[in-house]
Design an enzyme around this catalytic site. Structure first.
Site, PDB file in Angstrom:
ATOM      1  CE  LYS A 642      -3.960   0.886   0.588  1.00  0.00           C
ATOM      2  NZ  LYS A 642      -4.609   0.647   2.069  1.00  0.00           N
ATOM      3  CG  HIS A 643      -0.504   4.897  -0.100  1.00  0.00           C
ATOM      4  ND1 HIS A 643      -1.162   5.817  -1.249  1.00  0.00           N
ATOM      5  CD2 HIS A 643      -1.591   4.412   0.349  1.00  0.00           C
ATOM      6  CE1 HIS A 643      -2.290   5.800  -1.204  1.00  0.00           C
ATOM      7  NE2 HIS A 643      -2.592   5.037  -0.251  1.00  0.00           N
ATOM      8  CG  ASN A 811      14.337   7.221   9.096  1.00  0.00           C
ATOM      9  OD1 ASN A 811      15.138   7.124   8.632  1.00  0.00           O
ATOM     10  ND2 ASN A 811      14.175   8.496  10.083  1.00  0.00           N
ATOM     11  CG  HIS A 973      13.607   8.234   0.482  1.00  0.00           C
ATOM     12  ND1 HIS A 973      12.879   8.497   1.623  1.00  0.00           N
ATOM     13  CD2 HIS A 973      14.763   8.083   1.249  1.00  0.00           C
ATOM     14  CE1 HIS A 973      13.170   8.562   2.720  1.00  0.00           C
ATOM     15  NE2 HIS A 973      14.519   8.387   2.452  1.00  0.00           N
TER      16      HIS A 973
END
Length: 973
Positions: A642-643, A811, A973
């Site tokens: 998810k996301h 993180n 990221h």
């Protein structure tokens, strides 16, 4: 719909006139006011105190509007523009605004004196102005720096060459005079083999070679200030072809002289006049420019007068004579030239004898052709620039600046036409190619005479090749390409229309010049013209500037090729082969959106549904996670994403009966035989709240039991290497047939270098291909110091947790047990919050195994999502004491369970043990160690490097936690 054909390079009909505002305040102190004024009206006006009767015009530097000379219709008359033209505004109150407080008169195009073509283009120009400081502004307070290699050395070489050619020309004249007897008189008393005589010819070569380029420049400057009615005169300023013209002209002159020698003449006068009449033909053959004719005429008349003034004895006294063979015979004696003949010779104008006029005419003829030849040789020693642009912003300023610096301009198509119409000296590219444009404009500059001149290096071998082919070097290339993106952005543009807009010659020009940027300056962006001309005025285009121009040029052609490839990829492979249109981007308003690959087919196929942007982000992060898990541990693997972070991940460790009930899969037929189904049950069941509406990744073929579990859950899509036909049929029924099903190529391996853009900036890095394996990644045990090797279960769980972190937003901290993630804290700025979030999720997961949680009686008809939410509130200890929310929660049960007491939670959580934790970076403080220990953590793997490493190790040892150094940081990221 139709489009103008660009063919090889440019659109002759689509002239872009885009003036730019100055980058400095206008120097009009007398017209300014101290307070900011309001913007002027859109109708451009001109002060009547400058133009009173329409008969005189101010220079551009005096124009009150002070616009750049790129505005075509403002070059030779007061600047003006149509009212529908957009201009970049000047900030008011800065003292740089155009003053409007003077008496004004509207600008009239019909009285401007400009050609009809220029007037029409001026009226129809709708292109927004682009900012650019004027080229016409003199550079002040700067020392004119001269570069030795770029200025002094070429100048010295040019002067030496002109001197040498002058000496050779003198030797030729002397040879013809002495041995071939083609002169009408023999001049005595001159040492034609001595250096004074030959040096005079050398100096004449230098002076004449420099004079014509200088006169070209002066003539162009005068024309720039002239009134527009002299357009026809401007058109006469044009040079000719190449060095062959010079050779042919000299050869023609010598041939005429020999022809004269063979014919019978009645007098020297007749002979010389005949030769004189040939000179205009030679001028027309070689030069054909008004400055060239003017210089040659002045040199011939003035030079004859000077020579005869220096030594009148060169002119014979009245008299004539004929020798045998019809040749004029010259007598010699006492160092003077005389013509034998009877006295009483007829005089011209009553002053000069015919022989005198004949000799003078002969000298003038020699000087005339000498001036023509040396002047054009000088022209050909000046730097060359090739111009071929679509975006004509600043073109005329650039042309003027180049001419000012004695640069010979060669241009193609509409570029040459626009420069010529503006009155500047320019030659067509065909002057050096000797070939016309052809194939309806598809071939213009594609010729060795162009590209050899651009690509030639300063090497002896290259110089030899150029000399053999009679090709001159090109020093500057100014070229930009048709905006293909704008063309294909038009509605319903066809492939045939797009093909005609593909630039061939322009790209070749730019790439050739950029390749040879060690010598050649390439300009592909009009924004660079101003700085380029400033450098040129200072005497040197620096190596650094040429490098940056080349970089921009390569980027220009790369972007152009990318636009073409994008168009044809959409047309020819836009059905999912190489490009896939997405529903929208991250949000519905972010359209269009697509996924594509430039060098190969997409590694996945859409078997059902239509993917969105986030669907693919989740899928393409989840797939490598399960692939690496399966490869590392040898089990089928599954992930719930998810996301762009995993909500859960697991391998196919067999489920016991309690786990089947907790994960709501006890009724799935064939579950025991499917390791993949059990892996997904664990991945989905770890954090059911976060997994709601997930993207599922499966490492192996999706079988029927796995499809049945997926069929019961709320999910957006699945990605797997293949699908059992019955499983695919089950999945295709979800979401009314719109459920997303992607088939991934398991053999696909991405490039090692990856790209992404952020705020228009491209970032690149080596892909995170760090390999995490159970027996290589967790061998550095720090505490306890005497610890034996980790058990296989710990290695397995640390591997699951660490690989999950590799694909989790940082993180991040992950708790794992029994081959599955049980708690994951992602995307927190503080590591302790990651640790707490993941620990709380792990606690919640473990509380679901409490006997009271297992004994819950659900109300008939309760949905899986409602069950997940209700059990989550119960196990998390957040059940409301009263109110509507409490009532809604109680509505899910047949028998409402009582919330767990603090003692129950403490006692049950104390039973959790053997949990493994991995962190994507070091623990900065001991609070992280204390927190993981409260959730049954036995093993911790994390990178080191914190100032508090020692303290963390000491706390871990005191709590009985094994601390393993994980050598790779795993930020994502």
């Amino acid at each position: 719909m139709s489009h103008p054909a660009i063919h090889e390079h440019e659109d002759d009909d689509a002239i872009m006139l885009k003036p730019r505002a100055r980058g400095r305040a206008f120097d009009l102190s007398s017209a300014r006011s101290s307070a900011p004024s309001s913007p002027p009206t859109t109708e451009l006006q001109i002060p009547t105190n400058i133009i009173t009767d329409g008969t005189s015009t101010p220079s551009r530097t005096r124009s009150i509007l002070n616009l750049t000379s790129s505005t075509l219709f403002g070059i030779y008359q007061p600047t003006g523009y149509a009212t529908d033209r957009e201009e970049t505004s000047t900030p008011w109150g800065t003292g740089a605004e155009t003053p409007v407080d003077s008496p004004t008169a509207s600008f009239d195009f019909t009285k401007s004196g400009l050609s009809n073509v220029v007037q029409e283009r001026a009226r129809n120009s709708h292109v927004q102005a682009r900012r650019w400081s004027t080229m016409n502004t003199p550079i002040t307070n700067q020392r004119q720096r001269r570069g030795f290699r770029r200025d002094i050395l070429p100048l010295a070489g040019r002067l030496i060459m002109m001197f040498a050619l002058g000496v050779l020309y003198g030797l030729l004249i002397s040879h013809l005079h002495d041995t071939q007897d083609i002169a009408p008189v023999k001049l005595e008393g001159i040492n034609r083999q001595g250096w004074p005589y030959l040096s005079s010819w050398g100096m004449a070569g230098v002076l004449l070679g420099e004079a014509l380029p200088w006169l070209d420049k002066l003539w162009a400057s005068e024309e720039d200030e002239a009134v527009p009615e002299q357009e026809e005169r401007r058109k006469s300023i044009r040079g000719s072809g190449d060095w062959l013209d010079v050779v042919r002209a000299i050869g023609a002159f010598v041939g005429v002289a020999f022809a004269i020698r063979k014919l019978s003449w009645q007098s020297t006068m007749q002979l010389s006049l005949t030769l004189a009449l040939a000179n205009p033909a030679l001028w027309y053959l070689l030069d054909r420019s008004a400055p060239g004719f003017l210089l040659s005429t002045v040199v011939s008349i003035g030079g004859t007068g000077v020579l005869l003034g220096i030594n009148p004895a060169w002119v014979p006294p009245p008299g004539h004579g004929q020798g045998q063979h019809g040749r004029v015979i010259a007598s010699r004696g006492n160092g003077t030239a005389a013509v034998n003949g009877p006295s009483g010779e007829a005089l011209v104008l009553g002053l000069f004898g015919q022989e005198t006029v004949g000799v003078a005419t002969w000298i003038a003829s020699v000087l005339f052709v000498s001036a023509v030849c040396f002047g054009n040789i000088g022209r050909r020693l000046v730097p060359r620039a090739i111009l071929s642009v679509y975006d004509k912003t600043g073109l005329l300023d650039l042309a003027k600046g180049l001419i000012k610096q004695k640069v010979r301009l060669l241009a193609s198509g509409g570029t040459a036409k626009l420069i010529r119409e503006a009155g500047f000296q320019v030659e067509d590219v065909s002057a050096i190619t000797k070939a016309p444009e052809m194939l309806a404009g598809r071939v213009k500059t594609l010729h060795p005479a162009v590209h050899a001149g651009i690509l030639a290096r300063d090497l002896a071998s290259d110089e030899k090749d150029l000399a053999e082919q009679n090709i001159n070097k090109v020093d500057y290339v100014i070229c930009n390409l048709y905006p293909f993106k704008d063309t294909v952005a038009k509605i319903n543009v066809t492939v045939a229309e797009a093909v005609e807009e593909i630039d061939i010659g322009g790209v070749t020009l730019i790439r050739a010049a950029a390749k040879n940027h060690g010598r050649v300056t390439v300009l592909s962006d009009p924004e660079d013209y101003h700085d380029f001309l400033q450098e040129l005025e200072k005497g040197e285009v620096t190596s650094k500037s040429r490098q940056l121009h080349a970089l921009k040029a390569f980027s220009h052609t790369a972007d152009y090729d990318t636009a073409i490839a994008d168009f044809f990829r959409k047309k020819y492979a836009g059905d999912g082969v190489q490009q896939l249109t997405l529903r929208y981007g991250t949000n519905p308003h972010q359209k269009p959106a697509s996924a594509f690959m430039t060098d190969q087919k997409l590694p996945f196929k859409v078997l059902n549904g239509s993917p969105g942007y986030i669907n693919l982000l989740d899928s393409l992060n989840a797939w490598p996670l399960v692939k690496e898990l399966s490869d590392a541990l040898g089990f089928p693997a599954a992930a719930s994403f998810k996301h762009v972070s995993p909500a859960g991940a697991a391998i196919g460790v067999p489920l016991n009966d309690v786990e089947k009930k907790v994960y709501m899969v006890e009724d799935i037929e064939g579950l025991e035989s499917s390791g993949l189904a059990q892996a997904y049950a664990r991945a989905r069941g770890a954090d059911r709240m976060s997994s709601f509406g997930d993207i599922i990744a499966l490492s192996h073929e999706c079988d029927i039991p796995t499809a049945k579990i997926i069929g019961k859950e709320v999910s957006d899509g699945v990605i797997a290497p293949s699908y059992h036909p019955e499983a695919l049929a089950i999945l295709r029924k979800k979401k009314g047939g719109k459920y997303l099903v992607l088939q991934m190529d398991p053999s696909y391996s991405p490039a090692t270098q990856e790209l992404r853009t952020s705020y228009g900036i491209t970032l690149t890095q080596h892909r995170n291909d760090a390999l995490i394996t159970p027996h290589n990644s967790f061998t550095s045990i720090i505490v306890p110091k005497d610890s034996p090797p980790l058990p296989d279960s710990a290695l397995r769980d640390l591997t699951v947790a660490t690989i999950a972190l590799k694909f989790t937003q940082s993180n991040s901290v992950c708790y794992a047990l029994n081959g599955q993630v049980i708690g994951l804290g992602a995307g927190q700025q503080s590591r302790i919050h990651c640790t707490r979030l993941a620990g709380d999720k792990a606690d919640n997961w473990w509380m679901r195994f409490h006997s009271r949680a297992l004994a819950v009686k659900w109300k008939k008809g309760a949905k899986r999502a409602d069950k997940s939410n209700a059990i989550d509130m119960l196990c998390s200890g957040i059940v409301p004491e009263s109110g509507p929310e409490r009532e809604e929660w109680e509505g899910n049960f047949e028998v409402v369970p009582s919330p767990f007491t603090s003692e129950e939670r403490r006692e049950w959580l104390g039973r959790l043990s053997e949990v493994a934790v991995s962190s994507d970076a070091f623990f900065p403080f001991t609070d992280n160690v204390y927190r993981v220990a409260r959730s049954g953590v036995k093993y911790v793997a994390a990178p080191t490097g914190s100032q508090n490493d020692g303290a963390c190790f000491e706390v871990a040892a005191g709590l009985g936690v094994t601390f393993v150094e994980q050598h790779v940081r795993l930020f994502h990221h």
